[in-house]
Design a protein around this motif. Structure first.
Motif, PDB file in Angstrom:
ATOM      1  N   THR A 309       0.849  -1.190   0.000  1.00 38.39           N
ATOM      2  CA  THR A 309       0.000   0.000   0.000  1.00 38.39           C
ATOM      3  C   THR A 309       0.881   1.235   0.000  1.00 38.39           C
ATOM      4  O   THR A 309       1.982   1.250   0.580  1.00 38.39           O
ATOM      5  CB  THR A 309      -0.912   0.027   1.237  1.00 38.39           C
ATOM      6  OG1 THR A 309      -0.107  -0.007   2.424  1.00 38.39           O
ATOM      7  CG2 THR A 309      -1.853  -1.167   1.234  1.00 38.39           C
ATOM      8  N   PHE A 310       0.424   2.273  -0.665  1.00 31.03           N
ATOM      9  CA  PHE A 310       1.219   3.488  -0.758  1.00 31.03           C
ATOM     10  C   PHE A 310       0.300   4.699  -0.918  1.00 31.03           C
ATOM     11  O   PHE A 310      -0.817   4.603  -1.440  1.00 31.03           O
ATOM     12  CB  PHE A 310       2.173   3.416  -1.958  1.00 31.03           C
ATOM     13  CG  PHE A 310       1.486   3.246  -3.284  1.00 31.03           C
ATOM     14  CD1 PHE A 310       1.185   4.349  -4.083  1.00 31.03           C
ATOM     15  CD2 PHE A 310       1.127   1.986  -3.746  1.00 31.03           C
ATOM     16  CE1 PHE A 310       0.557   4.194  -5.307  1.00 31.03           C
ATOM     17  CE2 PHE A 310       0.485   1.822  -4.968  1.00 31.03           C
ATOM     18  CZ  PHE A 310       0.202   2.932  -5.752  1.00 31.03           C
ATOM     19  N   ALA A 311       0.794   5.811  -0.462  1.00 31.35           N
ATOM     20  CA  ALA A 311       0.073   7.072  -0.644  1.00 31.35           C
ATOM     21  C   ALA A 311       0.360   7.585  -2.045  1.00 31.35           C
ATOM     22  O   ALA A 311       1.503   7.551  -2.504  1.00 31.35           O
ATOM     23  CB  ALA A 311       0.531   8.096   0.389  1.00 31.35           C
ATOM     24  N   PRO A 312      -0.654   8.058  -2.755  1.00 34.42           N
ATOM     25  CA  PRO A 312      -0.430   8.563  -4.118  1.00 34.42           C
ATOM     26  C   PRO A 312       0.587   9.705  -4.116  1.00 34.42           C
ATOM     27  O   PRO A 312       0.649  10.515  -3.190  1.00 34.42           O
ATOM     28  CB  PRO A 312      -1.811   9.059  -4.540  1.00 34.42           C
ATOM     29  CG  PRO A 312      -2.771   8.327  -3.666  1.00 34.42           C
ATOM     30  CD  PRO A 312      -2.067   8.128  -2.365  1.00 34.42           C
ATOM     31  N   GLU A 313       1.397   9.735  -5.150  1.00 36.65           N
ATOM     32  CA  GLU A 313       2.369  10.807  -5.299  1.00 36.65           C
ATOM     33  C   GLU A 313       1.654  12.123  -5.615  1.00 36.65           C
ATOM     34  O   GLU A 313       0.679  12.143  -6.366  1.00 36.65           O
ATOM     35  CB  GLU A 313       3.355  10.490  -6.432  1.00 36.65           C
ATOM     36  CG  GLU A 313       4.226   9.277  -6.186  1.00 36.65           C
ATOM     37  CD  GLU A 313       5.300   9.537  -5.144  1.00 36.65           C
ATOM     38  OE1 GLU A 313       5.618  10.716  -4.882  1.00 36.65           O
ATOM     39  OE2 GLU A 313       5.826   8.548  -4.583  1.00 36.65           O
ATOM     40  N   ALA A 314       2.126  13.184  -5.029  1.00 37.37           N
ATOM     41  CA  ALA A 314       1.588  14.507  -5.345  1.00 37.37           C
ATOM     42  C   ALA A 314       2.016  14.899  -6.756  1.00 37.37           C
ATOM     43  O   ALA A 314       3.114  14.546  -7.197  1.00 37.37           O
ATOM     44  CB  ALA A 314       2.091  15.534  -4.343  1.00 37.37           C
ATOM     45  N   PRO A 315       1.172  15.613  -7.480  1.00 36.49           N
ATOM     46  CA  PRO A 315       1.563  16.073  -8.818  1.00 36.49           C
ATOM     47  C   PRO A 315       2.823  16.936  -8.738  1.00 36.49           C
ATOM     48  O   PRO A 315       3.036  17.650  -7.753  1.00 36.49           O
ATOM     49  CB  PRO A 315       0.362  16.899  -9.282  1.00 36.49           C
ATOM     50  CG  PRO A 315      -0.775  16.425  -8.445  1.00 36.49           C
ATOM     51  CD  PRO A 315      -0.195  16.032  -7.118  1.00 36.49           C
ATOM     52  N   ILE A 316       3.658  16.842  -9.760  1.00 36.34           N
ATOM     53  CA  ILE A 316       4.849  17.680  -9.840  1.00 36.34           C
ATOM     54  C   ILE A 316       4.435  18.986 -10.511  1.00 36.34           C
ATOM     55  O   ILE A 316       4.055  19.011 -11.680  1.00 36.34           O
ATOM     56  CB  ILE A 316       5.963  16.981 -10.626  1.00 36.34           C
ATOM     57  CG1 ILE A 316       6.390  15.706  -9.889  1.00 36.34           C
ATOM     58  CG2 ILE A 316       7.167  17.904 -10.820  1.00 36.34           C
ATOM     59  CD1 ILE A 316       7.395  14.857 -10.647  1.00 36.34           C
ATOM     60  N   TYR A 336       9.159  11.730 -16.822  1.00 39.71           N
ATOM     61  CA  TYR A 336       7.784  12.084 -16.489  1.00 39.71           C
ATOM     62  C   TYR A 336       7.138  10.876 -15.828  1.00 39.71           C
ATOM     63  O   TYR A 336       7.387   9.734 -16.213  1.00 39.71           O
ATOM     64  CB  TYR A 336       6.983  12.440 -17.749  1.00 39.71           C
ATOM     65  CG  TYR A 336       7.459  13.663 -18.482  1.00 39.71           C
ATOM     66  CD1 TYR A 336       6.920  14.920 -18.194  1.00 39.71           C
ATOM     67  CD2 TYR A 336       8.419  13.580 -19.489  1.00 39.71           C
ATOM     68  CE1 TYR A 336       7.332  16.056 -18.889  1.00 39.71           C
ATOM     69  CE2 TYR A 336       8.839  14.699 -20.183  1.00 39.71           C
ATOM     70  CZ  TYR A 336       8.296  15.931 -19.871  1.00 39.71           C
ATOM     71  OH  TYR A 336       8.708  17.057 -20.553  1.00 39.71           O
ATOM     72  N   ARG A 337       6.288  11.130 -14.866  1.00 40.94           N
ATOM     73  CA  ARG A 337       5.569  10.054 -14.191  1.00 40.94           C
ATOM     74  C   ARG A 337       4.319   9.709 -14.992  1.00 40.94           C
ATOM     75  O   ARG A 337       3.588  10.598 -15.432  1.00 40.94           O
ATOM     76  CB  ARG A 337       5.198  10.491 -12.776  1.00 40.94           C
ATOM     77  CG  ARG A 337       4.941   9.347 -11.826  1.00 40.94           C
ATOM     78  CD  ARG A 337       5.006   9.820 -10.380  1.00 40.94           C
ATOM     79  NE  ARG A 337       4.087  10.917 -10.104  1.00 40.94           N
ATOM     80  CZ  ARG A 337       4.355  11.943  -9.318  1.00 40.94           C
ATOM     81  NH1 ARG A 337       5.548  12.032  -8.746  1.00 40.94           N
ATOM     82  NH2 ARG A 337       3.463  12.874  -9.095  1.00 40.94           N
ATOM     83  N   LEU A 338       4.068   8.419 -15.172  1.00 42.95           N
ATOM     84  CA  LEU A 338       2.904   7.927 -15.911  1.00 42.95           C
ATOM     85  C   LEU A 338       2.100   6.988 -15.025  1.00 42.95           C
ATOM     86  O   LEU A 338       2.567   6.543 -13.981  1.00 42.95           O
ATOM     87  CB  LEU A 338       3.356   7.180 -17.169  1.00 42.95           C
ATOM     88  CG  LEU A 338       4.185   7.955 -18.198  1.00 42.95           C
ATOM     89  CD1 LEU A 338       4.606   7.028 -19.336  1.00 42.95           C
ATOM     90  CD2 LEU A 338       3.420   9.151 -18.738  1.00 42.95           C
TER      91      LEU A 338
END
Length: 974
Positions: A309-316, A336-338
């Motif tokens: 489980t992980f917390a979603p990454e904040a937008p860059i 870039y994150r996809l």
């Protein structure tokens, strides 16, 4: 270039015919087992789930009497405990150490000692006082040494060698740990019995010496600037997720404080049948294989596996820019994150990666690399389970800043977002992917890799094999929309600049007493495995009179092997001229890639070849120029015509020459910063002397003075030289010759090239040390000695010797230097045959070690060379390995042609494997010892050392021989 971690290379000829296919899951029963399969799957793979939850995936191919096996676990660095990073990786190492049944001579006596080691490590980890820690480590070393009296090092590898396995290894990444072996089909039941035992109750013996190997691996990664760049990039791209917060090898602090309790806990949590798969591809029978797997692995009990489980990454919100500094060449990486690999945009991500970079006709390929605006540039799509990455990696040209280089890549991304690319690029990409998939599906090893990765990435096989057909329906507007959706100021950028290495937390050498390897001992389990009945595979030797046909095109001989499997072909022109005749020849062929004709520009030529899914490669070696053309047979004449017109009508380009020279200069400068290239140059210097094949090149002044006309003249004169034509493909020989007649004009009289430069191998008469100072953590050491002239009758002895002495994980070198003394991660020794019959053999030894272990490592290798241990059981194993290799290998397809030409260099007309096979059994330990004593033991050597003076002063080398520090100019010739 797209690099999918799911390796979607699946369709076969049916895809090439562009027939609409329906892919759906179906269920069937055979041999009492129910399995699932996908309709129209060219691999005809079967997916089983056993009662205990174990996944089994089988696919059949009878091209070779071998089977590629994977045991895959859905656990990697992502699931490492935060307090014990690197755990999955060093568990992978420990899974080679055996169980309570093998790897041990006496488990009852060994176990109490290993329990003490476990307890001591827990004390060690909880102790902070350094003096106390050292005292505890001395106890660990002592008890582990006592336990090693009962262990048998590398017995797993020895069992695999005995059954004829090759490629025995394992790897760990973000979400997977995978164990691999390629075994003879006749040994399948042996392989399954060993694997079932391997995962039943693994014993983590000789832990402290194995951990030293992991330390060395960590030091190697800290010397690797690419690893540093990637770690920096991922840490900023993923500031919450373990993709960025934990590295696979782990932190130095955690490696210093390992916990065997935590390792066992991790094993018990993730190495359960409902989280594992056995993937087998090759010459197998479905029904008997699944029944055997079920029998062997029925003991495994399923358990719940915790999800990650992980917390979603904040937008860059804006670019994140970082720097890495090291002595290696400049470059930058941008990402870039996809979304993850199950998102609906995955197919678009793969396609976009190919539009940007496919090695031939992508935007970066055509507009930046081919025009030498950048030295190199790639776009790579990585699809991981939870997120994806679009990664850009580029190196600047000479005189260009990293900022300028990055701006050029950004311009291509902007063009993509505006739709500024050819309408036919998408269908061209689809055609080329279809071609790649045909190649992949015909290989039993590639099939296994595809299926394994599908399991660990948790993707749907149905979607994988439908992938290329699905790409065909994507529109240009969808691509543009994707680019605008994901590519903005939301990237991470890492500049890799040239400078001194930043101070690192180096893992210092602990005091380790060499453990016993008991290399000549065998467990009862290993003996029982050897006794399991097998139906031996008979060797198949190449009969060139039957397996290859000969024809002629004018004066040029044509060597031919028919492809009876699919529609692929490969054509080669092999010209008897090379860089030994003319060092400018290699430059001319490189320059050719930037040139067009009177009708087509260089970019247009690349596009035309890419449209018909064809490739052309032109390269020069010392004695030959080779032109390789390949693709689908239906496009044979188009591809050959494109090449022939190109070479006949190539036009000089002064501006292209200017960019080309700058690019060559940049490569030359970069090579002087790469430790592996420096070692290659140093090795040539030691083998051949001051003038050698490596530095047989132009000086900087000669390079600058070269003209476009003289390079183009060399290109146009290629076909005037003596040549041999090689063809592998579906068309009959006479048809191939008739198709080539109007396209490829063989001259009635061949031109004579300049007299070739000859390089003779030196004779070592005294010990010498050649040293190059490089800012690295490790010390890289090689031993070089040239010996006798080539003699094919030595071939059986040399193959056995290399296996016995230094050629694998069961060899004396590996067992002693890595397993017993923990002095290196990588070490080997090999007695290598020359490239042709009128040259000498060369002995090459290698150890990559920490600088503070240099003396111990050199001493250990020299002791083995000067007094080779005599282990009869190991000799028997080495002989068996050589015979098994020959029994279970098949030289087929275009490899027959290359093998024929290679044997010609030695003056041989028949398959040398036949001679080796018939003479291996007679080799004795006396033969090996006499060989070692007469050629290698107590003889002069040239020692090569690439290291840092800050860590390994020259004064420490003088005891080995006369020390000479070499400059890069001496080594490289410019």
């Amino acid at each position: 270039m797209t690099k999918r971690l799911s390796f979607s290379w699946m369709l076969m000829l049916v895809a090439v015919l562009a027939v609409a296919q329906t892919y759906r899951w179906q269920e069937a029963t055979s041999g009492g087992y129910t399995y699932r399969y996908v309709t129209n799957d060219p691999t005809h793979s079967r997916f089983y789930t056993l009662r205990n939850g174990l996944t089994v995936i089988l696919t059949h191919s009878n091209k070779e009497p071998r089977i590629q096996g994977y045991v895959a676990v859905k656990a990697g660095s992502k699931t490492d405990p935060a307090t014990n990073t690197g755990l999955a990786h060093y568990l992978e190492h420990l899974m080679f150490k055996g169980t309570d049944k093998y790897g041990t001579q006496n488990w009852e006596k060994e176990k109490p000692l290993l329990d003490q080691v476990d307890a001591l490590y827990e004390r060690y980890n909880s102790t902070t006082n350094e003096a106390e820690r050292k005292q505890i480590y001395r106890q660990i070393d002592a008890v582990a040494g006592e336990a090693s009296k009962y262990s048998i090092s590398n017995e797993y590898d020895k069992m695999m060698t005995e059954m004829g396995a090759k490629g025995t290894n394992a790897f760990t990444s973000f979400e997977q740990t995978v164990y691999q072996d390629d075994v003879p089909a006749s040994s399948l039941y042996k392989y399954l019995a060993v694997q079932a035992e391997r995962f039943r109750n693994p014993v983590f013996r000789t832990f402290h010496t194995e951990l030293e190997a992991v330390y060395e691996e960590k030091n190697i990664s800290m010397d690797n600037s690419e690893s540093q760049v990637l770690e920096t990039l991922l840490a900023n791209l993923f500031q919450k997720h373990n993709y960025g917060q934990q590295t696979t090898i782990g932190t130095v602090q955690h490696l210093k404080n390992p916990s065997l309790v935590e390792i066992r806990k991790y094993f018990n949590t993730y190495y359960v049948p409902n989280n594992m798969a056995i993937i087998l591809s090759g010459d197998l029978d479905f029904d008997t294989t699944i029944a055997r797997i079920d029998k062997e692995f029925a003991y495994m009990q399923p358990r719940p596996v915790p999800g990650y489980t992980f917390a979603p990454e904040a937008p860059i919100a804006s670019p994140i820019v970082k720097e890495v500094v090291s002595p290696t060449p400049e470059m930058f990486a941008m990402a870039y994150r996809l979304p993850g690999n199950k998102h609906k945009d995955v197919k678009l991500a793969q396609l976009v990666g190919n539009i940007l970079s496919n090695g031939t006709a992508g935007l970066l390929d055509l507009h930046l690399v081919k025009q030498q605006k950048l030295q190199s540039a790639q776009a790579i799509t990585y699809q991981l389970n939870d997120y994806g990455i679009m990664l850009f990696v580029a190196t600047p040209v000479k005189g260009q800043t990293l900022e300028q280089a990055q701006a050029l890549v950004m311009q291509q991304i902007e063009d993509l977002k505006k739709g500024n690319f050819d309408d036919d690029l998408i269908p061209s990409i689809v055609n080329n992917l279809k071609l790649q998939e045909i190649k992949a599906v015909e290989s039993y090893t590639s099939r296994a890799e595809m299926l394994m990765t599908c399991f660990t990435s948790e993707t749907d096989w149905k979607d994988e094999i439908a992938f290329v057909n699905d790409l065909s329906s994507i529109t240009k507007q969808e691509v543009v929309n994707f680019a605008n959706k994901y590519f903005a100021d939301n990237y991470v950028l890492v500049y890799k600049r040239i400078g001194e290495n930043a101070p690192t937390e180096k893992i210092e050498k602990p005091e380790i007493t060499p453990v016993q390897t008991n290399a000549d001992k065998r467990s009862h389990f290993a003996v029982q495995i050897e006794k399991m009945p097998v139906v031996a595979t008979n060797p198949v030797f190449v009969d060139f009179d039957k397996d290859m046909q000969k024809g002629a095109l004018g004066k040029a001989p044509v060597l031919y092997v028919q492809n009876k499997d699919n529609s692929l072909y490969s054509l080669q022109y092999r010209y008897k001229v090379g860089t030994y005749n003319d060092p400018k020849l290699a430059l001319a062929l490189q320059y050719m890639q930037m040139l067009g004709t009177d009708k087509l520009t260089s970019q247009q030529l690349s596009k035309e070849l890419y449209k018909i899914a064809s490739s052309v490669d032109v390269s020069a070696s010392g004695e030959y120029v080779t032109v390789s053309i390949s693709g689908l047979q239906e496009n044979f004449q188009k591809a050959v015509a494109l090449y022939e017109n190109w070479v006949a009508n190539v036009r000089p380009d002064v501006e292209a020459l200017k960019a080309f020279k700058a690019g060559v200069g940049q490569v030359r400068s970069s090579n002087k910063l790469e430790k592996d290239v420096i070692m290659e140059a140093l090795t040539n210097y030691a083998i051949y002397g001051t003038r050698n094949p490596f530095n047989h090149t132009l000086t900087d002044a000669q390079l600058e003075a070269i003209t476009s006309d003289e390079l183009v003249k060399r290109i146009k004169s290629l076909n005037s030289y003596e040549q041999t034509i090689l063809y592998y493909g579906p068309s009959p020989l006479n048809e191939v010759v008739n198709m080539l007649k109007p396209l490829h004009k063989v001259p009635a009289r061949y031109a004579q090239p300049a007299v070739a430069k000859e390089f003779s191998k030196l004779t070592q008469t005294k010990n010498q040390v050649y040293y190059v100072d490089t800012d690295i953590l490790q010390a890289n050491i090689r031993w070089i000695r040239n010996t006798d002239a080539y003699n094919h009758t030595l071939s059986p002895l040399l193959r056995v010797y290399n296996s016995y002495f230094g050629g694998g994980m069961g060899s004396l070198v590996f067992q002693t230097i890595r397993e017993s003394k923990a002095l290196a991660y990588s070490t080997f020794a090999t007695y290598s045959a020359p490239a042709k019959k009128n040259s000498k053999y060369t002995f090459v030894g290698y150890v990559g070690t920490q600088a503070d272990k240099f003396d111990n490592a050199v001493t250990a290798m020299n002791e083995l060379i000067n007094q080779m241990p005599q282990l009869e059981n190991n000799l028997a194993l080495a002989k068996m390995e050589v015979k098994q290799d020959i029994q279970n290998q098949r030289i087929t397809q275009d490899a027959i042609l290359g093998y024929y030409l290679n044997l010609q260099e030695y003056g041989l007309r028949e398959d040398i494997n036949k001679y080796v096979y018939n003479h291996v059994d007679g080799i004795t330990m006396g033969d090996l010892t006499a060989f070692q004593n007469s050629r290698l033991a107590n003889k002069p050597y040239t020692y090569l050392v690439v290291a840092s003076k800050k860590r390994l002063p020259l004064s420490e080398l003088s005891k080995l021989g006369e020390v000479k520090e070499l400059t890069l100019e001496e080594l490289f010739g410019y």
